[in-house]
Design a protein around this motif. Sequence first.
Motif, short mmCIF file in Angstrom:
data_model
loop_
_atom_site.label_atom_id
_atom_site.label_comp_id
_atom_site.label_asym_id
_atom_site.label_seq_id
_atom_site.Cartn_x
_atom_site.Cartn_y
_atom_site.Cartn_z
N TYR A 1 11.14 27.66 23.58
CA TYR A 1 11.94 26.74 24.40
C TYR A 1 11.85 27.10 25.88
O TYR A 1 11.72 26.23 26.74
CB TYR A 1 13.39 26.77 23.96
N ARG B 1 20.75 22.38 21.66
CA ARG B 1 20.09 21.11 21.41
C ARG B 1 19.63 20.56 22.77
O ARG B 1 20.44 20.03 23.53
CB ARG B 1 21.03 20.12 20.73
N ARG C 1 13.29 18.50 25.60
CA ARG C 1 13.17 18.43 24.15
C ARG C 1 11.70 18.37 23.75
O ARG C 1 11.06 17.34 23.90
CB ARG C 1 13.90 17.20 23.62
N GLU D 1 9.58 20.77 17.89
CA GLU D 1 10.51 21.85 18.17
C GLU D 1 10.20 23.04 17.26
O GLU D 1 9.60 22.89 16.19
CB GLU D 1 11.96 21.39 18.00
#
Length: 249
Positions: free
Chosen positions: A73, A237, A243, A247
């Motif tokens: 991320y 989230r 995003r 993921e």
Amino acid sequence: MRLSKLLLFIGLSVFVIAMVSWTITSIASEKNNGIGTVSAPASNEKTEDDAVQLMYDSLELDEKGLSRDAFHYAIYGFKKLQEKGQLQNDSILTVVDFDQPSYKKRMYVIDVRNLKILFHTLVAHGKNTGKEIAQFFSNRKESHQSSLGFYLTDVTYYGSKGYSLKLKGLEKGVNDNAMRRAIVVHGAPYVSESYIDEQGYIGRSLGCPAVPAELSKPIIQTIKNGSCFFVYNKKYRPSVPFRPEAEPA
């Protein structure tokens, strides 16, 4: 020693090439499709994943406690910010991993250009986020909870907590109240090994990522003025544009 340096050089080279390729294909896709949020084509996915994994392995982040998901991320968001020209300091990436208990060193300040971990240290979460384990997160004022997600580091100042660094939350509904909440990086005496020895975990803040008092100035000096600052927990989230299309598992 020579082999280790060679691996670091190869890792950095692959990572830079992948980032350049990803940026170019993203910009081309935006021009062709007229959309703002894009991902690299399938043919580049393995190269990028391999580059991220090589960087993760070269920095020995697994041994240092940082999860692969958190790093995935962090790198994805870092690249998005870099692509959009939002990073004034695009050589530094800070990752705070609130999946780890507070008695662990869970802040990582990484020099992504030279593949070095500059700081690996303790960091506090908010008093209403949990005791030794971070469980609850909020974007609300007076919640005294930590907020997850991506931030840009801002300017420094001297306040009630001494030398401090403002953080600008970049994710709507996730951390965009950070400035209004006065969420800043600052030093605190309760972020220390002595507190761990006394109670089993470090003290807690009012929502700020507080660091050891003796490290606060060098950390702030390193990450100030427009670097990427990311706070992770498995409850994170991401909002658009953070995003990833695929993921972490």
